[in-house]
Design an enzyme around this catalytic site. Structure first.
Site, PDB file in Angstrom:
ATOM      1  N   LYS A   1       0.805  -1.188   0.000  1.00 32.10           N
ATOM      2  CA  LYS A   1       0.000   0.000   0.000  1.00 32.10           C
ATOM      3  C   LYS A   1       0.854   1.261   0.000  1.00 32.10           C
ATOM      4  CE  LYS A   1      -3.389  -2.337   2.822  1.00 32.10           C
ATOM      5  NZ  LYS A   1      -3.869  -2.461   4.180  1.00 32.10           N
ATOM      6  N   GLY A   2       2.094   1.136   0.408  1.00 35.66           N
ATOM      7  CA  GLY A   2       2.939   2.302   0.635  1.00 35.66           C
ATOM      8  C   GLY A   2       3.221   3.176  -0.562  1.00 35.66           C
TER       9      GLY A   2
ATOM     10  N   ASP B   1       7.708   2.430  -2.132  1.00 38.90           N
ATOM     11  CA  ASP B   1       7.945   3.543  -1.229  1.00 38.90           C
ATOM     12  C   ASP B   1       9.364   3.546  -0.670  1.00 38.90           C
ATOM     13  OD1 ASP B   1       7.486   1.309   0.379  1.00 38.90           O
ATOM     14  OD2 ASP B   1       5.992   2.267   1.640  1.00 38.90           O
TER      15      ASP B   1
ATOM     16  N   ASP C   1      14.450  -1.134   1.867  1.00 39.26           N
ATOM     17  CA  ASP C   1      14.976  -1.265   3.219  1.00 39.26           C
ATOM     18  C   ASP C   1      15.814  -2.538   3.285  1.00 39.26           C
ATOM     19  OD1 ASP C   1      15.343  -1.345   5.989  1.00 39.26           O
ATOM     20  OD2 ASP C   1      13.255  -1.028   6.473  1.00 39.26           O
TER      21      ASP C   1
ATOM     22  N   LYS D   1      17.222   2.889   2.122  1.00 38.91           N
ATOM     23  CA  LYS D   1      17.841   2.799   3.439  1.00 38.91           C
ATOM     24  C   LYS D   1      18.915   1.707   3.381  1.00 38.91           C
ATOM     25  CE  LYS D   1      14.842   3.099   6.858  1.00 38.91           C
ATOM     26  NZ  LYS D   1      13.941   2.707   7.967  1.00 38.91           N
TER      27      LYS D   1
ATOM     28  N   PHE E   1      13.196   4.772  11.771  1.00 38.37           N
ATOM     29  CA  PHE E   1      11.865   4.303  11.397  1.00 38.37           C
ATOM     30  C   PHE E   1      11.056   5.512  10.933  1.00 38.37           C
ATOM     31  CE2 PHE E   1       7.554   2.771  11.742  1.00 38.37           C
ATOM     32  CZ  PHE E   1       7.671   1.521  11.164  1.00 38.37           C
ATOM     33  N   VAL E   2      10.715   5.535   9.644  1.00 37.40           N
ATOM     34  CA  VAL E   2      10.077   6.696   9.049  1.00 37.40           C
ATOM     35  C   VAL E   2       8.645   6.390   8.619  1.00 37.40           C
ATOM     36  CG1 VAL E   2      12.222   7.793   8.308  1.00 37.40           C
ATOM     37  CG2 VAL E   2      11.109   6.160   6.791  1.00 37.40           C
TER      38      VAL E   2
ATOM     39  N   ASP F   1       3.801   3.798   6.475  1.00 35.52           N
ATOM     40  CA  ASP F   1       2.947   3.718   7.653  1.00 35.52           C
ATOM     41  C   ASP F   1       3.626   3.031   8.825  1.00 35.52           C
ATOM     42  OD1 ASP F   1       1.210   0.664   7.894  1.00 35.52           O
ATOM     43  OD2 ASP F   1       2.848   1.012   6.493  1.00 35.52           O
TER      44      ASP F   1
ATOM     45  N   ARG G   1       0.099   7.375   6.873  1.00 34.27           N
ATOM     46  CA  ARG G   1       0.302   7.386   5.416  1.00 34.27           C
ATOM     47  C   ARG G   1      -0.052   8.737   4.787  1.00 34.27           C
ATOM     48  NH1 ARG G   1       1.139   2.142   3.531  1.00 34.27           N
ATOM     49  NH2 ARG G   1       0.101   0.476   4.666  1.00 34.27           N
TER      50      ARG G   1
END
Length: 178
Positions: free
Chosen positions: A42-43, A99, A102, A130, A151-152, A158, A164
């Site tokens: 969903k990001g 998004d 990581d 990241k 942690f963003v 989200d 979001r």
């Protein structure tokens, strides 16, 4: 809600400017081609909507749902792809829009899934990268910003399905997700 953040990392203005630059670069790289933008829900939804408007090409937009986080602040290491590819990518120029890169686990799995369907080309574009958190080697082709190991949330990212809707990317205070 603003009390939940330690700082704003990337403002809405910084994001808007970088997305314009990325859109111009992608437009140049895919000139004369019809591009499939494949968003990872969903990001990606905010990022995809904005970058899509800055890519001056005929684009088809499709989505997949994948996650390795759930309601946690760290990757589970297992990618859950909720929807297999239900459309033809064979012979197409595909750009996966995500998004954040990581751990690399989700994008590696998605890249392999799409690649096995033999697209003409396959690249990735992430708003954030990241690199300090990488568990598997993966490099994105287009990156908005290099993100510190924090942690963003915001701009589609989200924590537990919240935050979001923020127009910027902020560092969430550890006491919120601990």
């Amino acid at each position: 809600m603003k009390d939940d953040f330690r700082e704003i990392l990337f403002t809405s203005e910084q994001i808007a400017e970088r997305i314009k630059e990325l859109g111009a670069e992608i437009t140049k790289d895919y000139a004369g081609k019809k591009l499939m933008l494949l968003g990872v829900l969903k990001g990606c939804f905010v990022f995809l909507a904005d970058i899509g408007r800055h890519i001056d090409l005929d684009c088809e937009i499709r989505f997949l749902t994948a996650s390795s986080y759930g309601f946690s602040s760290v990757s589970s290491g297992k990618v859950n792809i909720e929807k297999e590819i239900e459309f033809n990518v064979s012979g197409r120029d595909v750009l996966i829009i995500e998004d954040i890169l990581d751990s690399g686990i989700t994008l590696t799995a998605l890249h392999a899934l799409v690649a096995k369907n033999k697209p003409a080309s396959l690249k990735t574009c992430t708003l954030l990268d990241k690199p300090e958190r990488r568990q598997v080697p993966f490099t994105t082709d287009y990156t908005g910003f290099i993100c510190p190991n924090e942690f963003v949330v915001g701009y589609g990212l989200d924590y537990g399905e919240s935050y979001r809707n923020l127009p910027y990317v902020a560092v969430l205070k550890p006491e919120i997700y601990s």
